[in-house]
Design a protein around this motif. Structure first.
Motif, PDB file in Angstrom:
ATOM      1  N   VAL A 345     -38.398 -66.976  38.876  1.00  0.00           N
ATOM      2  CA  VAL A 345     -37.747 -67.088  40.162  1.00  0.00           C
ATOM      3  C   VAL A 345     -38.006 -68.445  40.777  1.00  0.00           C
ATOM      4  CG1 VAL A 345     -37.410 -66.180  42.576  1.00  0.00           C
ATOM      5  CG2 VAL A 345     -38.207 -64.522  41.102  1.00  0.00           C
ATOM      6  N   ILE A 346     -36.980 -68.892  41.181  1.00  0.00           N
ATOM      7  CA  ILE A 346     -37.260 -70.400  41.846  1.00  0.00           C
ATOM      8  C   ILE A 346     -36.418 -70.529  43.319  1.00  0.00           C
ATOM      9  CG2 ILE A 346     -35.108 -71.275  40.571  1.00  0.00           C
ATOM     10  CD1 ILE A 346     -36.998 -74.027  40.511  1.00  0.00           C
ATOM     11  N   ASP A 347     -37.017 -71.120  44.359  1.00  0.00           N
ATOM     12  CA  ASP A 347     -36.328 -71.494  45.459  1.00  0.00           C
ATOM     13  C   ASP A 347     -36.439 -72.923  45.887  1.00  0.00           C
ATOM     14  OD1 ASP A 347     -35.263 -71.368  48.020  1.00  0.00           O
ATOM     15  OD2 ASP A 347     -36.808 -69.996  48.579  1.00  0.00           O
ATOM     16  N   VAL A 348     -35.394 -73.621  45.815  1.00  0.00           N
ATOM     17  CA  VAL A 348     -35.277 -74.953  46.130  1.00  0.00           C
ATOM     18  C   VAL A 348     -34.797 -75.234  47.423  1.00  0.00           C
ATOM     19  CG1 VAL A 348     -34.385 -77.487  45.308  1.00  0.00           C
ATOM     20  CG2 VAL A 348     -35.178 -75.367  43.740  1.00  0.00           C
ATOM     21  N   ASN A 349     -35.346 -75.775  48.676  1.00  0.00           N
ATOM     22  CA  ASN A 349     -34.579 -75.817  50.008  1.00  0.00           C
ATOM     23  C   ASN A 349     -35.249 -77.279  50.365  1.00  0.00           C
ATOM     24  OD1 ASN A 349     -37.609 -75.459  50.805  1.00  0.00           O
ATOM     25  ND2 ASN A 349     -37.295 -73.435  50.731  1.00  0.00           N
ATOM     26  N   GLU A 350     -35.062 -77.175  51.935  1.00  0.00           N
ATOM     27  CA  GLU A 350     -35.422 -78.836  52.280  1.00  0.00           C
ATOM     28  C   GLU A 350     -36.948 -79.230  52.134  1.00  0.00           C
ATOM     29  OE1 GLU A 350     -31.610 -77.304  54.504  1.00  0.00           O
ATOM     30  OE2 GLU A 350     -33.720 -76.433  53.866  1.00  0.00           O
ATOM     31  N   ARG A 351     -37.830 -78.135  52.370  1.00  0.00           N
ATOM     32  CA  ARG A 351     -39.028 -78.422  52.389  1.00  0.00           C
ATOM     33  C   ARG A 351     -39.795 -78.773  50.910  1.00  0.00           C
ATOM     34  NH1 ARG A 351     -42.653 -77.745  55.939  1.00  0.00           N
ATOM     35  NH2 ARG A 351     -44.346 -77.016  54.267  1.00  0.00           N
ATOM     36  N   GLY A 352     -39.289 -77.849  49.773  1.00  0.00           N
ATOM     37  CA  GLY A 352     -39.844 -78.362  48.661  1.00  0.00           C
ATOM     38  C   GLY A 352     -39.174 -77.262  47.776  1.00  0.00           C
ATOM     39  N   THR A 353     -40.107 -76.725  46.845  1.00  0.00           N
ATOM     40  CA  THR A 353     -39.754 -75.585  45.772  1.00  0.00           C
ATOM     41  C   THR A 353     -40.802 -74.931  45.497  1.00  0.00           C
ATOM     42  OG1 THR A 353     -38.394 -77.365  44.687  1.00  0.00           O
ATOM     43  CG2 THR A 353     -39.144 -75.428  43.343  1.00  0.00           C
ATOM     44  N   GLU A 354     -40.474 -73.332  45.482  1.00  0.00           N
ATOM     45  CA  GLU A 354     -41.521 -72.387  45.058  1.00  0.00           C
ATOM     46  C   GLU A 354     -40.870 -71.528  43.949  1.00  0.00           C
ATOM     47  OE1 GLU A 354     -44.118 -68.791  47.162  1.00  0.00           O
ATOM     48  OE2 GLU A 354     -42.226 -69.384  48.099  1.00  0.00           O
ATOM     49  N   ALA A 355     -41.623 -71.604  43.024  1.00  0.00           N
ATOM     50  CA  ALA A 355     -41.234 -71.144  41.722  1.00  0.00           C
ATOM     51  C   ALA A 355     -42.413 -69.998  41.252  1.00  0.00           C
ATOM     52  CB  ALA A 355     -40.859 -71.984  40.574  1.00  0.00           C
ATOM     53  N   ALA A 356     -41.977 -68.949  40.238  1.00  0.00           N
ATOM     54  CA  ALA A 356     -42.917 -68.222  39.684  1.00  0.00           C
ATOM     55  C   ALA A 356     -42.300 -67.492  38.537  1.00  0.00           C
ATOM     56  CB  ALA A 356     -43.424 -67.015  40.751  1.00  0.00           C
ATOM     57  N   ALA A 357     -43.349 -67.270  37.615  1.00  0.00           N
ATOM     58  CA  ALA A 357     -42.796 -66.679  36.465  1.00  0.00           C
ATOM     59  C   ALA A 357     -43.879 -65.791  35.896  1.00  0.00           C
ATOM     60  CB  ALA A 357     -42.476 -67.581  35.412  1.00  0.00           C
ATOM     61  N   ALA A 358     -43.748 -64.688  35.033  1.00  0.00           N
ATOM     62  CA  ALA A 358     -44.653 -63.974  34.398  1.00  0.00           C
ATOM     63  C   ALA A 358     -44.025 -63.609  33.170  1.00  0.00           C
ATOM     64  CB  ALA A 358     -44.990 -62.710  35.142  1.00  0.00           C
ATOM     65  N   THR A 359     -45.060 -63.309  32.065  1.00  0.00           N
ATOM     66  CA  THR A 359     -44.636 -63.104  30.781  1.00  0.00           C
ATOM     67  C   THR A 359     -45.472 -61.874  30.355  1.00  0.00           C
ATOM     68  OG1 THR A 359     -44.168 -65.408  30.220  1.00  0.00           O
ATOM     69  CG2 THR A 359     -44.259 -63.800  28.545  1.00  0.00           C
ATOM     70  N   ALA A 360     -45.192 -60.843  30.001  1.00  0.00           N
ATOM     71  CA  ALA A 360     -45.740 -59.764  29.152  1.00  0.00           C
ATOM     72  C   ALA A 360     -45.664 -59.547  27.779  1.00  0.00           C
ATOM     73  CB  ALA A 360     -45.708 -58.553  30.078  1.00  0.00           C
ATOM     74  N   MET A 361     -46.503 -59.450  27.073  1.00  0.00           N
ATOM     75  CA  MET A 361     -46.392 -59.046  25.524  1.00  0.00           C
ATOM     76  C   MET A 361     -47.059 -57.861  25.463  1.00  0.00           C
ATOM     77  SD  MET A 361     -47.394 -61.496  22.297  1.00  0.00           S
ATOM     78  CE  MET A 361     -45.959 -62.647  22.393  1.00  0.00           C
ATOM     79  N   ILE A 362     -46.182 -56.882  24.683  1.00  0.00           N
ATOM     80  CA  ILE A 362     -46.665 -55.549  24.585  1.00  0.00           C
ATOM     81  C   ILE A 362     -47.219 -55.197  23.108  1.00  0.00           C
ATOM     82  CG2 ILE A 362     -46.278 -53.030  24.882  1.00  0.00           C
ATOM     83  CD1 ILE A 362     -44.643 -53.766  27.088  1.00  0.00           C
ATOM     84  N   ALA A 363     -48.250 -55.000  22.640  1.00  0.00           N
ATOM     85  CA  ALA A 363     -48.821 -54.565  21.408  1.00  0.00           C
ATOM     86  C   ALA A 363     -48.907 -52.866  21.324  1.00  0.00           C
ATOM     87  CB  ALA A 363     -49.927 -55.304  20.976  1.00  0.00           C
ATOM     88  N   GLU A 364     -48.212 -52.487  20.191  1.00  0.00           N
ATOM     89  CA  GLU A 364     -48.322 -50.894  20.196  1.00  0.00           C
ATOM     90  C   GLU A 364     -48.803 -50.758  18.524  1.00  0.00           C
ATOM     91  OE1 GLU A 364     -43.505 -49.818  18.891  1.00  0.00           O
ATOM     92  OE2 GLU A 364     -44.592 -49.569  20.975  1.00  0.00           O
ATOM     93  N   LEU A 365     -49.052 -49.599  18.323  1.00  0.00           N
ATOM     94  CA  LEU A 365     -49.416 -49.167  16.950  1.00  0.00           C
ATOM     95  C   LEU A 365     -48.278 -49.411  16.089  1.00  0.00           C
ATOM     96  CD1 LEU A 365     -51.447 -45.927  17.287  1.00  0.00           C
ATOM     97  CD2 LEU A 365     -52.294 -48.373  16.887  1.00  0.00           C
ATOM     98  N   THR A 366     -48.403 -49.658  14.730  1.00  0.00           N
ATOM     99  CA  THR A 366     -47.206 -49.980  14.047  1.00  0.00           C
ATOM    100  C   THR A 366     -46.311 -48.675  13.942  1.00  0.00           C
ATOM    101  OG1 THR A 366     -48.504 -51.414  12.322  1.00  0.00           O
ATOM    102  CG2 THR A 366     -46.547 -50.043  11.496  1.00  0.00           C
ATOM    103  N   SER A 367     -46.091 -47.585  13.606  1.00  0.00           N
ATOM    104  CA  SER A 367     -45.058 -46.719  13.848  1.00  0.00           C
ATOM    105  C   SER A 367     -44.561 -47.369  15.254  1.00  0.00           C
ATOM    106  CB  SER A 367     -45.058 -45.359  13.727  1.00  0.00           C
ATOM    107  OG  SER A 367     -44.945 -44.305  14.414  1.00  0.00           O
TER     108      SER A 367
END
Length: 404
Positions: A345-367
């Motif tokens: 997410v990013i928000d650019v306005n007169e004061r500045g910028t707020e941004a955030a991100a998240a990444t999730a990697m899910i590991a499971e059994l082979t089947s």
């Protein structure tokens, strides 16, 4: 008369200074190599995202994605590890060197007043990480580890999403759906990034007015456009048929780099050119000059499942039954990656910028402004690329704005 010789002490002092200088140069070189690899990874991921989402605004954090996947790399062996080294554009194929490179960056970012980064591993209750993997994750990636019951998928998803929300100031919500977790889920690796920067030179709200933003040569919409005349780093980039502007953030070495095509419909051409261009080369061409800036206020949100992107970048084995993550957990059971979720997410306005991100990697059994000449014009009134980037050209966020 007395002669006092202190050459050995002087030589020792000089030797220490030389060692310090050498260490600093080595650190700068390592940082430069890391940033170049991240920039290349950023362009590669961006190219795939644009191809798969041609009509969407895009915002993502290559740093978040690379960091999360690099944690998984430390638990990989064989072809799985080789593919990750190459696809992620890592600094080395050695686990210790990879971990150290991320530790140096994360430790430097810890001192930032505008940036917050957090890593976390959720592991299935009753299972344990291997000692070497656990040590690298804890000491170098500064990651916590928490057992969780994935069979209670709704409760587990709530716990994971709550952790992400807290680390991103509630900007990233619902990263993982309960349906992504089940009895086969063994691990979830998470990276969260939150950035909030105030412009070094802020736009005045009463100068903001509705003006045209051109979607193409024929169609436009009215959007709030922020306006300012100030001294900024700027350059005309004839080889890209574009213009660049850098808007710095207060009390930091971060800035918003905007690459604006000269033509209203020039973004696809610019994107193709950028595949063979380093962002550091662009930043080297910037110079300080008076610029009249017009920039739309905008908010963008983008969520994507990255399995196809990773496969297209040559990292396919990690998703197959041939995946080798044997260095990750003590259990003899085989693991593979089932999904990689990323949201930004990013928000650019007169004061500045707020941004955030998240990444999730899910590991499971082979089947201070001193006008020396007529100001340059930088009117971002049509689609453009942008990056939140620091003085080492480390790309924290990257995106394109098609429609504010």
């Amino acid at each position: 008369m007395a002669l006092i010789y202190k050459l050995p002490q002087i030589s020792g002092h000089i030797a220490k200074m030389l060692l310090l200088i050498q260490a600093l140069l080595q650190a700068q070189d390592q940082s430069s190599i890391f940033s170049r690899g991240l920039a290349k990874f950023s362009i590669n991921v961006y190219t795939k995202l644009v191809a798969n989402n041609p009509n969407d605004n895009i915002i993502f954090s290559p740093f978040s994605i690379q960091t999360c996947a690099a944690m998984a790399r430390l638990g990989a062996s064989g072809r799985t590890a080789t593919q990750l080294d190459r696809g992620l554009n890592l600094i080395s194929n050695n686990e210790i060197e990879i971990a150290e490179s991320f530790h140096n960056v994360l430790a430097a970012f810890e001192k930032s007043s505008v940036l917050r980064i957090a890593n976390k591993i959720y592991i299935k209750s009753g299972y344990q990480l291997r000692d070497e993997f656990s040590s690298l994750i804890f000491k170098k990636f500064l990651s916590g580890v928490e057992p969780i019951d994935f069979t209670q998928n709704e409760k587990a998803a709530r716990a994971i999403n709550s952790w992400v929300e807290q680390r991103t100031e509630n900007l990233i919500k619902d990263l993982i759906s309960p349906s992504a977790l089940d009895e086969n889920t063994q691990l979830v690796l998470i990276n969260a990034v939150h950035f909030k920067g105030t412009w070094a030179r802020q736009f005045l709200e009463f100068d903001t007015r509705n003006e045209n933003f051109y979607l193409n040569n024929d169609n436009s919409i009215k959007v709030p456009i922020m306006i300012m005349t100030e001294r900024f780093r700027y350059a005309k980039l004839d080889f890209l048929d574009a213009t660049a502007l850098e808007l710095p953030y207060e009390d930091s070495n971060w800035s918003l780099l905007i690459l604006l095509p000269n033509r209203k419909t020039g973004l696809p051409h610019l994107e193709r050119k950028l595949r063979g261009t380093q962002l550091s080369q662009i930043r080297e061409k910037l110079y300080l000059t008076e610029v009249t800036v017009k920039l739309p206020k905008f908010k963008s949100e983008f969520k994507v499942e990255l399995k196809n992107t990773f496969e297209q970048l040559g990292m396919s084995e990690m998703f197959s039954d041939k995946a080798d993550f044997s260095r990750m957990i003590t259990s003899p059971e085989q693991l593979k990656v089932s999904k990689i979720f990323h949201k930004a997410v990013i928000d650019v306005n007169e004061r500045g910028t707020e941004a955030a991100a998240a990444t999730a990697m899910i590991a499971e059994l082979t089947s201070l402004r001193i006008p020396l000449q007529k100001p340059k014009n930088f009117y971002a009134d049509h689609p453009f690329n942008y990056y939140i980037i620091n003085n080492q050209s480390t790309v924290l966020f990257a995106g394109k704005l098609l429609n504010p």
